[in-house]
Scaffold this motif. Structure first.
Motif, PDB file in Angstrom:
ATOM      1  N   GLY A   1      10.843  41.806  37.380  1.00  0.00           N
ATOM      2  CA  GLY A   1      11.410  40.491  37.109  1.00  0.00           C
ATOM      3  C   GLY A   1      10.996  39.957  35.748  1.00  0.00           C
ATOM      4  N   GLU A   2       9.745  40.166  35.369  1.00  0.00           N
ATOM      5  CA  GLU A   2       9.289  39.713  34.056  1.00  0.00           C
ATOM      6  C   GLU A   2       9.981  40.490  32.939  1.00  0.00           C
ATOM      7  OE1 GLU A   2       4.772  38.228  35.291  1.00  0.00           O
ATOM      8  OE2 GLU A   2       5.151  40.330  34.769  1.00  0.00           O
ATOM      9  N   LEU A   3      10.188  41.791  33.145  1.00  0.00           N
ATOM     10  CA  LEU A   3      10.910  42.578  32.153  1.00  0.00           C
ATOM     11  C   LEU A   3      12.362  42.125  32.067  1.00  0.00           C
ATOM     12  CD1 LEU A   3      10.904  44.978  30.170  1.00  0.00           C
ATOM     13  CD2 LEU A   3      11.484  46.455  32.110  1.00  0.00           C
ATOM     14  N   ARG A   4      12.960  41.820  33.207  1.00  0.00           N
ATOM     15  CA  ARG A   4      14.349  41.334  33.184  1.00  0.00           C
ATOM     16  C   ARG A   4      14.468  40.045  32.396  1.00  0.00           C
ATOM     17  NH1 ARG A   4      16.347  37.723  36.581  1.00  0.00           N
ATOM     18  NH2 ARG A   4      14.758  38.201  38.166  1.00  0.00           N
ATOM     19  N   ARG A   5      13.504  39.152  32.527  1.00  0.00           N
ATOM     20  CA  ARG A   5      13.560  37.897  31.781  1.00  0.00           C
ATOM     21  C   ARG A   5      13.411  38.118  30.283  1.00  0.00           C
ATOM     22  NH1 ARG A   5      11.628  35.877  36.681  1.00  0.00           N
ATOM     23  NH2 ARG A   5       9.463  36.412  36.302  1.00  0.00           N
ATOM     24  N   VAL A   6      12.724  39.210  29.889  1.00  0.00           N
ATOM     25  CA  VAL A   6      12.677  39.556  28.471  1.00  0.00           C
ATOM     26  C   VAL A   6      14.070  39.913  27.977  1.00  0.00           C
ATOM     27  CG1 VAL A   6      11.912  41.316  26.827  1.00  0.00           C
ATOM     28  CG2 VAL A   6      10.265  40.262  28.382  1.00  0.00           C
TER      29      VAL A   6
ATOM     30  N   GLU B   1      16.882  39.051  29.259  1.00  0.00           N
ATOM     31  CA  GLU B   1      17.720  37.852  29.294  1.00  0.00           C
ATOM     32  C   GLU B   1      17.436  36.944  28.103  1.00  0.00           C
ATOM     33  OE1 GLU B   1      18.482  37.321  34.107  1.00  0.00           O
ATOM     34  OE2 GLU B   1      16.725  36.371  33.177  1.00  0.00           O
ATOM     35  N   ALA B   2      16.161  36.806  27.726  1.00  0.00           N
ATOM     36  CA  ALA B   2      15.808  35.952  26.592  1.00  0.00           C
ATOM     37  C   ALA B   2      16.292  36.546  25.279  1.00  0.00           C
ATOM     38  CB  ALA B   2      14.295  35.738  26.549  1.00  0.00           C
ATOM     39  N   VAL B   3      16.121  37.851  25.102  1.00  0.00           N
ATOM     40  CA  VAL B   3      16.518  38.490  23.848  1.00  0.00           C
ATOM     41  C   VAL B   3      18.033  38.514  23.706  1.00  0.00           C
ATOM     42  CG1 VAL B   3      16.454  40.638  22.516  1.00  0.00           C
ATOM     43  CG2 VAL B   3      14.420  39.874  23.748  1.00  0.00           C
ATOM     44  N   TRP B   4      18.737  38.839  24.785  1.00  0.00           N
ATOM     45  CA  TRP B   4      20.191  38.916  24.730  1.00  0.00           C
ATOM     46  C   TRP B   4      20.873  37.562  24.911  1.00  0.00           C
ATOM     47  CZ3 TRP B   4      20.814  43.820  28.291  1.00  0.00           C
ATOM     48  CH2 TRP B   4      20.580  44.970  27.516  1.00  0.00           C
ATOM     49  N   GLY B   5      20.182  36.613  25.519  1.00  0.00           N
ATOM     50  CA  GLY B   5      20.786  35.311  25.774  1.00  0.00           C
ATOM     51  C   GLY B   5      21.815  35.326  26.885  1.00  0.00           C
ATOM     52  N   VAL B   6      21.596  36.192  27.896  1.00  0.00           N
ATOM     53  CA  VAL B   6      22.522  36.298  29.024  1.00  0.00           C
ATOM     54  C   VAL B   6      21.725  36.364  30.318  1.00  0.00           C
ATOM     55  CG1 VAL B   6      24.294  37.489  27.664  1.00  0.00           C
ATOM     56  CG2 VAL B   6      22.571  38.826  28.912  1.00  0.00           C
ATOM     57  N   ALA B   7      22.406  36.126  31.434  1.00  0.00           N
ATOM     58  CA  ALA B   7      21.800  36.292  32.754  1.00  0.00           C
ATOM     59  C   ALA B   7      22.185  37.658  33.300  1.00  0.00           C
ATOM     60  CB  ALA B   7      22.263  35.188  33.694  1.00  0.00           C
ATOM     61  N   LEU B   8      21.234  38.374  33.895  1.00  0.00           N
ATOM     62  CA  LEU B   8      21.459  39.709  34.422  1.00  0.00           C
ATOM     63  C   LEU B   8      21.294  39.709  35.936  1.00  0.00           C
ATOM     64  CD1 LEU B   8      19.393  41.756  31.794  1.00  0.00           C
ATOM     65  CD2 LEU B   8      21.877  41.400  31.839  1.00  0.00           C
ATOM     66  N   ASP B   9      22.054  40.567  36.600  1.00  0.00           N
ATOM     67  CA  ASP B   9      21.953  40.691  38.044  1.00  0.00           C
ATOM     68  C   ASP B   9      20.613  41.344  38.395  1.00  0.00           C
ATOM     69  OD1 ASP B   9      22.565  42.806  40.522  1.00  0.00           O
ATOM     70  OD2 ASP B   9      23.363  40.775  40.806  1.00  0.00           O
ATOM     71  N   PRO B  10      19.749  40.683  39.153  1.00  0.00           N
ATOM     72  CA  PRO B  10      18.409  41.224  39.433  1.00  0.00           C
ATOM     73  C   PRO B  10      18.426  42.591  40.112  1.00  0.00           C
ATOM     74  CG  PRO B  10      18.509  38.895  40.003  1.00  0.00           C
ATOM     75  CD  PRO B  10      19.907  39.324  39.707  1.00  0.00           C
ATOM     76  N   ARG B  11      19.284  42.785  41.116  1.00  0.00           N
ATOM     77  CA  ARG B  11      19.284  44.050  41.847  1.00  0.00           C
ATOM     78  C   ARG B  11      19.781  45.192  40.972  1.00  0.00           C
ATOM     79  NH1 ARG B  11      21.424  42.759  48.022  1.00  0.00           N
ATOM     80  NH2 ARG B  11      19.713  41.329  48.595  1.00  0.00           N
TER      81      ARG B  11
END
Length: 256
Positions: free
Chosen positions: A191-196, A198-208
């Motif tokens: 989850g922490e890697l996913r938020r990286v 999301e922050a760098v790309w400026g988009v929301a990603l599907d967690p699963r």
């Protein structure tokens, strides 16, 4: 071979400029310093300075980062940093427009620095103050940088262009490399890697979907054997960066 006459060529200076990126409060932020000397005194700029005659470019970049902000950079020729060993540093691009510096002809070799959530920087050298600013704020349509209550002003020199190039390098490189882990602590959750991302790309990603991709790429993530509840809820598995440097298949950026 005819003798070489250095005086036959006009002199010019070489500088290093640093695009220092980190993720703070779930936003991609860049380090800027307020210039304490002309030219562009009082304007925000990227940290950097002149290369000394006996200095390698990477060494000059690391020195300027320490002098102006108190932050340490990782050796440019080494792998991603280990715990407490500073930030990832790599050469970005060279900028040589004859008019880029009003003082004289100056060629700048820009470097990209990536690191986990870094502490508040301290100003030094010829910088009056230093701060982290969201890249969206720095790269808005005005190309300006200002705090609340301040009138935004463009970054000094050609630093808006250099910053934009550095941000795009980071955004594109995490698609096909393990560089996103440079924004994470030594042990992190998916989850922490996913938020990286999301922050760098400026988009929301599907967690699963994200979890499936990163854990299914051989050598990308390695279980550390521990768990954490720092995100709240049930304990989440901790990982560390694996030995893979390239992602196959790549983690393509969603179209926005």
């Amino acid at each position: 071979m005819s003798p070489y006459d250095p005086s036959a060529f006009p002199p010019f200076a070489v500088t290093v400029d640093l695009v220092v990126l980190t993720v703070r409060r779930h936003a991609l932020c860049a380090l800027v310093v307020r210039r304490g000397e002309p030219p562009f005194k009082g304007r925000w700029a990227l940290p950097g300075g002149f290369v000394r005659p006996d200095e390698d470019l990477g060494a000059a970049a690391a020195r300027e980062l320490v002098e102006e902000t108190g932050l340490c950079a990782h050796d440019p020729g080494s792998p991603l940093p280990e715990a407490g060993n500073g930030a990832h540093l790599e050469q970005l691009a060279t900028y040589g427009d004859p008019e880029r510096d009003p003082r004289m002809r100056v060629v700048s070799v820009a470097h990209l620095v990536l690191a986990p959530d870094l502490p508040a920087p301290r100003a030094g050298g010829d910088a009056n103050s230093a701060r982290w600013a969201p890249v969206d704020e720095l790269l808005d349509q005005e190309g300006g940088a200002g705090r609340e209550g301040e009138q935004p002003a463009p970054l000094a020199f050609d630093h808006a262009r250099i910053l934009a190039d550095g941000v795009e390098r980071a955004r594109s490189k995490i698609e096909y490399s393990s560089l996103a882990t440079a924004f994470c602590p030594p042990e992190f959750t998916v989850g922490e890697l996913r938020r990286v991302y999301e922050a760098v790309w400026g988009v929301a990603l599907d967690p699963r979907n994200f979890h499936r991709k990163v854990t299914g790429t051989p050598g990308f993530l390695v279980p550390s054997g521990g768990t954490t509840t720092r995100q709240g809820g049930r304990p989440a598995q901790l990982f560390r960066a694996g030995g893979a440097t390239l992602l196959n298949p790549p983690m393509l950026r969603p179209e926005v």
